[in-house]
Design an enzyme around this catalytic site. Structure first.
Site, PDB file in Angstrom:
ATOM      1  N   SER A  36       0.828  -1.208   0.000  1.00 53.89           N
ATOM      2  CA  SER A  36       0.000   0.000   0.000  1.00 53.89           C
ATOM      3  C   SER A  36       0.863   1.260   0.000  1.00 53.89           C
ATOM      4  O   SER A  36       0.464   2.287  -0.537  1.00 53.89           O
ATOM      5  CB  SER A  36      -0.903   0.032   1.223  1.00 53.89           C
ATOM      6  N   PHE A  37       2.050   1.168   0.630  1.00 48.94           N
ATOM      7  CA  PHE A  37       2.875   2.374   0.783  1.00 48.94           C
ATOM      8  C   PHE A  37       4.302   2.167   0.313  1.00 48.94           C
ATOM      9  O   PHE A  37       5.188   2.946   0.639  1.00 48.94           O
ATOM     10  CB  PHE A  37       2.887   2.802   2.263  1.00 48.94           C
ATOM     11  N   SER A  38       4.517   1.090  -0.405  1.00 46.23           N
ATOM     12  CA  SER A  38       5.908   0.775  -0.753  1.00 46.23           C
ATOM     13  C   SER A  38       5.981  -0.002  -2.059  1.00 46.23           C
ATOM     14  O   SER A  38       5.012  -0.615  -2.481  1.00 46.23           O
ATOM     15  CB  SER A  38       6.525  -0.066   0.366  1.00 46.23           C
ATOM     16  N   LYS A  59      13.132  -2.467  -0.319  1.00 43.21           N
ATOM     17  CA  LYS A  59      11.766  -1.961  -0.113  1.00 43.21           C
ATOM     18  C   LYS A  59      11.835  -0.449   0.022  1.00 43.21           C
ATOM     19  O   LYS A  59      12.527   0.063   0.905  1.00 43.21           O
ATOM     20  CB  LYS A  59      11.183  -2.612   1.142  1.00 43.21           C
ATOM     21  N   TYR A 114      16.155 -11.504   0.350  1.00 42.46           N
ATOM     22  CA  TYR A 114      15.291 -11.651  -0.829  1.00 42.46           C
ATOM     23  C   TYR A 114      14.596 -13.007  -0.853  1.00 42.46           C
ATOM     24  O   TYR A 114      15.217 -14.040  -0.584  1.00 42.46           O
ATOM     25  CB  TYR A 114      16.146 -11.479  -2.091  1.00 42.46           C
ATOM     26  N   ALA A 115      13.311 -12.987  -1.193  1.00 40.85           N
ATOM     27  CA  ALA A 115      12.529 -14.223  -1.325  1.00 40.85           C
ATOM     28  C   ALA A 115      12.169 -14.412  -2.793  1.00 40.85           C
ATOM     29  O   ALA A 115      11.301 -13.715  -3.311  1.00 40.85           O
ATOM     30  CB  ALA A 115      11.271 -14.129  -0.474  1.00 40.85           C
ATOM     31  N   ASP A 160       0.116  -9.885  12.859  1.00 37.21           N
ATOM     32  CA  ASP A 160      -0.438  -9.935  11.498  1.00 37.21           C
ATOM     33  C   ASP A 160       0.016 -11.224  10.809  1.00 37.21           C
ATOM     34  O   ASP A 160       0.446 -11.214   9.652  1.00 37.21           O
ATOM     35  CB  ASP A 160       0.006  -8.690  10.721  1.00 37.21           C
ATOM     36  N   ASP A 178       6.911  -8.692   7.374  1.00 40.06           N
ATOM     37  CA  ASP A 178       5.917  -7.657   7.667  1.00 40.06           C
ATOM     38  C   ASP A 178       5.689  -7.458   9.171  1.00 40.06           C
ATOM     39  O   ASP A 178       4.679  -7.902   9.727  1.00 40.06           O
ATOM     40  CB  ASP A 178       4.590  -7.949   6.956  1.00 40.06           C
TER      41      ASP A 178
HETATM   42  P1  ATP Z   1       0.705  -3.800   2.497  1.00 40.79           P
HETATM   43  O1  ATP Z   1       1.636  -2.678   2.755  1.00 40.79           O
HETATM   44  O2  ATP Z   1      -0.417  -3.410   1.605  1.00 40.79           O
HETATM   45  O3  ATP Z   1       0.283  -4.542   3.722  1.00 40.79           O
HETATM   46  P2  ATP Z   1       2.793  -5.644   1.943  1.00 40.79           P
HETATM   47  O4  ATP Z   1       3.037  -5.703   3.405  1.00 40.79           O
HETATM   48  O5  ATP Z   1       2.749  -6.944   1.197  1.00 40.79           O
HETATM   49  O6  ATP Z   1       1.473  -4.855   1.604  1.00 40.79           O
HETATM   50  P3  ATP Z   1       5.423  -4.881   1.142  1.00 40.79           P
HETATM   51  O7  ATP Z   1       6.077  -5.401   2.373  1.00 40.79           O
HETATM   52  O8  ATP Z   1       5.887  -3.584   0.600  1.00 40.79           O
HETATM   53  O9  ATP Z   1       3.870  -4.688   1.307  1.00 40.79           O
HETATM   54  O10 ATP Z   1       5.566  -5.974   0.013  1.00 40.79           O
HETATM   55  C1  ATP Z   1       4.971  -5.818  -1.262  1.00 40.79           C
HETATM   56  C2  ATP Z   1       5.193  -7.091  -2.054  1.00 40.79           C
HETATM   57  O11 ATP Z   1       6.592  -7.194  -2.357  1.00 40.79           O
HETATM   58  C3  ATP Z   1       4.850  -8.378  -1.320  1.00 40.79           C
HETATM   59  O12 ATP Z   1       3.520  -8.756  -1.529  1.00 40.79           O
HETATM   60  C4  ATP Z   1       5.824  -9.382  -1.913  1.00 40.79           C
HETATM   61  O13 ATP Z   1       5.262  -9.930  -3.084  1.00 40.79           O
HETATM   62  C5  ATP Z   1       7.017  -8.534  -2.281  1.00 40.79           C
HETATM   63  N1  ATP Z   1       8.069  -8.632  -1.265  1.00 40.79           N
HETATM   64  C6  ATP Z   1       8.082  -8.066  -0.044  1.00 40.79           C
HETATM   65  N2  ATP Z   1       9.194  -8.378   0.628  1.00 40.79           N
HETATM   66  C7  ATP Z   1       9.917  -9.173  -0.183  1.00 40.79           C
HETATM   67  C8  ATP Z   1      11.186  -9.856  -0.061  1.00 40.79           C
HETATM   68  N3  ATP Z   1      11.911  -9.770   1.053  1.00 40.79           N
HETATM   69  N4  ATP Z   1      11.605 -10.603  -1.106  1.00 40.79           N
HETATM   70  C9  ATP Z   1      10.859 -10.703  -2.226  1.00 40.79           C
HETATM   71  N5  ATP Z   1       9.671 -10.101  -2.405  1.00 40.79           N
HETATM   72  C10 ATP Z   1       9.196  -9.356  -1.401  1.00 40.79           C
END
Ligand code: ATP
Length: 320
Positions: A36-38, A59, A114-115, A160, A178
């Site tokens: 939502s913010f990133s 991020k 990284y995932a 969460d 998260d």
């Molecule tokens: P929201 O802020 O709406 O709750 P979110 O928590 O999923 O969403 P981000 O943490 O910014 O938001 O992640 C956005 C997306 O980026 C995730 O849904 C995932 O697909 C990908 N992502 C996040 N972290 C990683 C990571 N460490 N490695 C690979 N992909 C990632």
């Protein structure tokens, strides 16, 4: 999606101290997700040259959006919790590692482990019948439990827990991510003694629907949350893995919450495992103190075949 020019060739990278990382230390390769913010990018550390594992998730959170949506406390919490968990002595393979944070005038940057395969919920939806078999469910649940037990020992509640917040690494192992909603237990106790309204971020309400299924009865009644709140969400997640559906589901968020408050859920005739059913029944309990503890979960018959001391020796499912 194209990587913006300012990320490819950062002009205004600013080092805040000699050891601080900055955007110029990474080459940004591609966008991998959006929150939502990133926005999250796959990036590579430029140094050292002989780095065997240079891939990171970068991020990027826009300060303007964070301020506008009152997300500052969430970002702080995520950073504080991840920084504590990422200390060498606290590291856990089932929790995302935060390598560095830095900022420039427009953005905050989190450099994370990284995932490669993204989140487990999306992968689950791509499986036959959009669910996992019992063995794979057991594997993922055991690893989630181990991560939760670890953060609870560090005094953190995640708040969460859900399949969307489990990311799958290149070797198939999962990590919990998260920590924006997390809480340090001691802080929480202070807040209970001196209650203050937690400011609700504006944009997150829209993403709340996804999380409504995992909400605890204590959140709905405004009671104190505890590590057992994460264990409630753990059991909802296990139910989801095994069936592909949520135990508490209805036409609206309001009706989902009513069901949660009344502990109104069922197991279908063909629910795949009697031990899992018993475990879930003993966790989806209104009274937090009456829920199984993580130690009791580990000793439950459903996890009889799992050696929690050597989880890393288990072969991860190949679901991707
Ligand atoms: P929201 O802020 O709406 O709750 P979110 O928590 O999923 O969403 P981000 O943490 O910014 O938001 O992640 C956005 C997306 O980026 C995730 O849904 C995932 O697909 C990908 N992502 C996040 N972290 C990683 C990571 N460490 N490695 C690979 N992909 C990632």
């Amino acid at each position: 999606m194209e990587v913006p020019e300012n990320l490819k060739n950062p002009q205004n990278a600013r080092r805040e101290g000699s050891n601080m990382k900055c955007l110029a230390d990474y080459s940004v390769e591609k966008e991998v997700g959006e929150g939502s913010f990133s926005t999250v990018y796959l990036a590579r550390r430029k140094e050292p040259k002989n780095d065997e594992n240079p891939e990171v998730a970068l991020k990027i959170c826009l300060k303007r959006l964070i301020l506008k949506n009152k997300m500052v406390p969430y970002i702080h919490r995520e950073k504080e919790a991840l920084a504590l968990i990422s200390r060498e002595e606290n590291a856990h393979p089932g929790i995302v590692t935060l390598y560095a944070t830095f900022q420039d005038s427009e953005s905050l940057y989190f450099v994370l482990e990284y995932a490669k395969y993204g989140d487990l919920c999306t992968l689950m939806q791509k499986q036959p019948d959009s669910k996992f078999n019992v063995a794979d469910s057991r594997y993922y649940a055991a690893n989630l439990l181990s991560a939760l037990e670890h953060i609870h020992k560090l005094g953190i509640i995640h708040r969460d827990v859900k399949a969307d917040n489990l990311l799958v690494k290149s070797d198939g192992r999962i990590m919990l991510t998260d920590f924006g909603s997390s809480k340090f237990l001691s802080d929480y106790q202070k807040i209970q003694e001196n209650p203050v309204e937690e400011e609700q971020p504006t944009g997150r309400r829209s993403s709340f629907v996804g999380t409504a299924f995992f909400v605890t009865p204590e959140l709905l009644t405004g009671s104190e949350m505890s590590p057992s709140s994460d264990l409630w969400a753990f059991s909802v997640t296990l139910y989801l893995f095994l069936t592909g559906i949520y135990p508490f589901n209805d036409m609206s968020e309001y009706l989902v919450f009513r069901r949660i408050q009344d502990i109104l859920y069922t197991f279908s005739e063909d629910f795949p495992d009697e031990n899992a059913k018993n475990l879930i029944e003993r966790l989806l309990v209104k009274e937090q103190k009456s829920r199984l503890t993580s130690q009791e979960i580990k000793e439950h018959k459903f996890f009889e075949s799992i050696d929690f001391e050597h989880l890393e020796q288990l072969e991860p499912p190949r679901i991707y």
